[in-house]
Write an enzyme that holds these catalytic residues in place. Structure first.
Site, short mmCIF file in Angstrom:
data_model
loop_
_atom_site.label_atom_id
_atom_site.label_comp_id
_atom_site.label_asym_id
_atom_site.label_seq_id
_atom_site.Cartn_x
_atom_site.Cartn_y
_atom_site.Cartn_z
N LYS A 1 0.83 -1.22 0.00
CA LYS A 1 0.00 0.00 0.00
C LYS A 1 0.86 1.26 0.00
CE LYS A 1 -1.71 1.42 4.15
NZ LYS A 1 -1.36 2.80 4.53
N ARG B 1 -4.51 10.46 4.73
CA ARG B 1 -3.37 11.37 4.83
C ARG B 1 -2.42 11.27 3.64
NH1 ARG B 1 -2.07 13.71 9.36
NH2 ARG B 1 -0.03 13.99 8.46
N ILE C 1 8.59 6.50 16.95
CA ILE C 1 8.11 7.24 15.77
C ILE C 1 6.85 8.02 16.13
CG2 ILE C 1 7.44 7.07 13.33
CD1 ILE C 1 10.21 5.97 13.75
N ARG D 1 -8.75 -0.46 4.85
CA ARG D 1 -7.87 0.56 4.27
C ARG D 1 -6.52 -0.04 3.86
NH1 ARG D 1 -6.43 4.87 7.98
NH2 ARG D 1 -5.15 5.25 6.16
N1 EPU Z 1 7.35 14.13 11.08
C1 EPU Z 1 7.62 15.44 11.38
N2 EPU Z 1 7.47 16.36 10.39
C2 EPU Z 1 7.10 16.03 9.12
C3 EPU Z 1 6.84 14.68 8.83
C4 EPU Z 1 6.97 13.75 9.83
O1 EPU Z 1 7.96 15.79 12.50
O2 EPU Z 1 7.01 16.91 8.27
C5 EPU Z 1 7.48 13.11 12.14
C6 EPU Z 1 6.19 12.35 12.38
O3 EPU Z 1 5.35 13.03 13.29
C7 EPU Z 1 6.70 11.04 12.91
C8 EPU Z 1 7.98 10.83 12.12
O4 EPU Z 1 8.36 12.12 11.66
O5 EPU Z 1 7.03 11.17 14.26
C9 EPU Z 1 7.88 9.88 10.94
O6 EPU Z 1 6.74 10.19 10.16
P1 EPU Z 1 6.71 9.95 8.60
O7 EPU Z 1 6.62 11.27 7.90
O8 EPU Z 1 7.82 9.04 8.21
O9 EPU Z 1 5.31 9.20 8.40
P2 EPU Z 1 4.39 9.30 7.13
O10 EPU Z 1 5.21 9.49 5.94
O11 EPU Z 1 3.28 10.26 7.39
C10 EPU Z 1 4.46 6.75 6.57
C11 EPU Z 1 3.46 5.64 6.40
C12 EPU Z 1 2.89 5.27 7.76
C13 EPU Z 1 4.03 4.83 8.67
C14 EPU Z 1 5.09 5.95 8.76
C15 EPU Z 1 6.31 5.56 9.55
C16 EPU Z 1 2.64 6.05 4.17
C17 EPU Z 1 1.51 6.42 3.30
N3 EPU Z 1 2.43 6.08 5.48
O12 EPU Z 1 3.74 7.85 7.13
O13 EPU Z 1 2.02 4.17 7.54
O14 EPU Z 1 3.55 4.55 9.96
O15 EPU Z 1 5.51 6.31 7.43
O16 EPU Z 1 6.94 4.47 8.99
O17 EPU Z 1 3.71 5.69 3.69
C18 EPU Z 1 0.17 2.77 7.94
O18 EPU Z 1 0.42 2.19 6.87
O19 EPU Z 1 -0.65 2.31 8.79
C19 EPU Z 1 0.88 4.00 8.29
C20 EPU Z 1 0.47 4.83 9.23
#
Ligand code: EPU
Length: 434
Positions: free
Chosen positions: A22, A93, A330, A400
Site C-alpha cells: 500500500k 493522509r 516514531i 484501508r
Molecule cells: N514528522 C515530522 N514532520 C514532518 C513529517 C513527519 O515531524 O514533516 C514526524 C512524524 O510526526 C513522525 C515521524 O516524523 O514522528 C515519521 O513520520 P513519517 O513522515 O515518516 O510518516 P508518514 O510518511 O506520514 C508513513 C506511512 C505510515 C508509517 C510511517 C512511519 C505512508 C503512506 N504512510 O507515514 O504508515 O507509519 O511512514 O513508517 O507511507 C500505515 O500504513 O498504517 C501508516 C500509518
C-alpha cells in the site's frame, strides 16, 4: 458498519500470498502527475479503500485511471486543476503525496492539510521545508497548503526531524526535485523500501537519482518524465501481520511472494521470542508454539522495527512468559490498542512512549474497537489466539490496508466472519450484537 466476529484458538496452517505494498502504491500513483507523455502502468496494486481514495484525488487532478484486477493504468489528461480538496484529503493522509509532484510539474498546488490522526501528531513541516528549499513559496491558508514556484532549482537540504527521517516527506520532496534544474541533495532521507521503490520508479520514468536506499539522495534534475510499467513490491507489513498471526496461534504458515530482506528486524524479534522461522528467496515460513519469551523492542526508521508492526508484536507479547517493554520512537502516542488489549485480559501499563507488557497465559475474546489500521491488525492477531469470540468493531480501518483479509485468514483455517453491525447494537454484548 462492518465488524469481524472471530472465534480464536485455531492454529493457522497453509500458505498465503502477500499483496503489493500500500505505502509504495500510493506515492507511485501520485508520481503519475509528473509524466509528460505515455502511461504509467502499475502492477500488483492492492485492492484497498486507501487506493480508491487516491484514485479519487488523482481523477480530480486530471488523471485518467483504469483498473483491471491488480493492474492500474494512469494517464494525465488535463493539468488545469491543482487543488486537492479537504473532503478527499481528510479521508486519507497519504493524499498529501500529490503535493510534491504538483509543485514539481505544474509549479502550483493547493492541497488540504491532512489534519488530525488517531496515531498522534503528524505534522508535514518537513515536506514544506523541502519544497521551500527547492524554491517554492509555501504558505498554509484556510487549511490548505498553497505552494507555487515560477521556477524551481536544485538545492541541498537536511530533511530530518525530531523523530528522524520522514517517509512521505522524502517521497514528496524527491518527486518535486526530479524536475528541478540543477542538483538536489536530500540528507537524512528515509530509507524505507517503499521510498527506495518510489525512487526506482522515478528512475524508470527518466529521473536521475543517486544513493537510492541510503540517507543521502542526490538528484540531477531532468526536463521530462515519461510513463513506464512497474511492479509494486510486496507489502512487508501485511507479511509481518501474517507472521505474527501464525506465531501467536501456534500455527505453521508459509508467506509467499514476500521479500524476506525487508523483514529482517521483525524476523529477528520473532525468533528471539521463540518462533521457528525459515526463509527462502521469496518466502518466509513461520512455525509458532503460541507462547513466547518476552522481547523488548523500540520502533525505529527502517531497517529498525517498524511502527506499523508495533501493535501486532504487542499482541504476541501479551502471551510472553515475562515482561517486555515496547517503546514507540516514531509515534509516541500510538497506543490506542492498549486498553482494547486490556479488554481481552492483557496486562499492559503505559509509561510515556513505552508500554510495559506483563505476559499472561491466555487472552479471552471480547468486543473491542479498532482506532486505526495497525491497531486493528494488532487486535485481529490477538483475537485469532484468544479463547472464545471477539467482536472486532470498525473494520473499515482494516479495509484501508489489508486486501480481503478475512477470506485469506479463513483459507488458513481461521474462524472469522464479517458481520453488519446495526448502529444501536454497537456496544451491546457480543451475542446480541450480531
Ligand atoms: N514528522 C515530522 N514532520 C514532518 C513529517 C513527519 O515531524 O514533516 C514526524 C512524524 O510526526 C513522525 C515521524 O516524523 O514522528 C515519521 O513520520 P513519517 O513522515 O515518516 O510518516 P508518514 O510518511 O506520514 C508513513 C506511512 C505510515 C508509517 C510511517 C512511519 C505512508 C503512506 N504512510 O507515514 O504508515 O507509519 O511512514 O513508517 O507511507 C500505515 O500504513 O498504517 C501508516 C500509518
Amino acid at each position: 458498519m462492518d465488524a469481524f466476529l472471530i472465534e480464536g484458538g485455531r492454529p493457522l496452517r497453509g500458505s498465503v500470498e502477500v499483496r503489493g505494498a500500500k505505502n509504495a502504491a500510493l506515492p507511485m500513483m501520485a508520481a503519475a502527475l509528473l509524466m509528460d507523455e505515455g502511461k504509467l502502468v502499475l502492477r500488483r496494486v492492492p485492492n484497498l479503500a486507501d487506493i480508491k481514495s487516491m484514485v479519487l484525488v488523482l481523477q480530480q487532478l486530471g488523471v485518467r485511471v483504469d483498473r483491471r484486477g491488480h493492474e492500474m493504468t494512469l494517464q494525465v489528461v488535463s493539468e488545469k486543476n491543482c487543488r486537492a480538496p479537504y473532503e478527499l484529503v481528510s479521508k486519507m493522509r497519504a493524499s498529501v503525496c500529490v503535493l510534491g509532484p504538483l509543485v514539481g510539474k505544474r509549479r502550483q498546488a493547493e492541497v488540504s492539510m491532512p489534519g488530525g490522526c488517531s496515531i498522534g501528531d503528524r505534522p508535514i513541516d518537513l515536506h514544506l521545508k523541502g519544497l521551500a528549499a527547492l524554491g517554492a513559496s509555501v504558505a498554509v491558508e484556510r487549511g490548505y497548503v498553497i505552494a507555487s514556484a515560477r521556477r524551481l532549482a536544485g538545492n541541498s537540504m537536511y530533511l530530518g526531524g525530531p523523530f528522524g527521517s520522514t517517509v512521505t516527506g522524502t517521497e514528496n520532496v524527491l518527486m518535486a526535485a526530479v524536475l528541478a534544474p540543477g542538483t538536489t541533495v536530500i540528507e537524512c532521507a528515509a530509507c524505507e523500501p517503499e521510498v527506495q521503490e518510489v525512487a526506482r520508479l522515478l528512475v524508470r520514468m527518466g529521473a536521475r537519482i543517486d544513493g537510492i536506499g541510503s540517507p543521502r539522495l542526490t538528484v540531477h534534475g531532468v526536463r521530462k518524465l515519461r510513463g513506464c510499467t512497474f511492479d509494486i513490491i510486496p507489502d512487508r507489513i501485511e507479511a509481518g501481520t501474517f507472521m505474527a498471526a501464525a506465531a501467536i496461534t501456534g500455527g505453521d504458515v508459509s508467506i509467499e511472494r514476500v521479500d524476506p530482506g525487508h523483514l529482517m528486524c521483525v524476523t529477528e524479534c520473532l525468533k528471539q521470542a521463540g518462533a521457528h522461522i525459515e526463509t527462502g528467496p521469496d518466502w518466509i515460513r513461520v512455525i509458532g508454539n503460541g507462547m513466547f519469551r518476552p522481547v523488548s523492542v523500540a520502533t525505529l526508521p527502517y531497517p529498525g522495527f517498524p511502527t506499523d508492526m508495533q501493535a501486532q508484536f504487542m499482541a504476541l507479547m501479551t502471551r510472553g512468559e515475562g515482561i517486555s517493554i515496547i517503546t514507540e520512537r516514531i509515534y509516541p502516542e500510538r497506543f490506542h490498542h492498549v486498553p482494547e488489549f486490556g479488554r481481552m485480559g492483557a496486562n499492559i501499563r503505559r509509561e510515556g512512549p513505552s508500554a510495559i507488557v506483563i505476559g499472561t497465559k491466555e487472552l479471552s475474546g471480547a468486543p473491542v474497537m479498532a482506532s486505526d489500521l495497525r491497531a486493528a491488525a494488532g487486535l485481529l492477531v490477538a483475537a485469532l489466539a484468544a479463547r472464545g469470540e471477539t467482536l472486532l468493531q470498525r473494520v473499515y480501518h482494516l479495509d484501508r490496508g489489508y486486501d480481503q483479509i478475512e477470506q485469506r485468514l479463513e483459507a488458513l483455517g481461521a474462524r472469522i466472519r464479517r458481520v453488519d453491525l446495526k448502529p444501536e447494537s454497537r456496544s451491546s454484548p457480543l451475542r446480541e450484537a450480531v
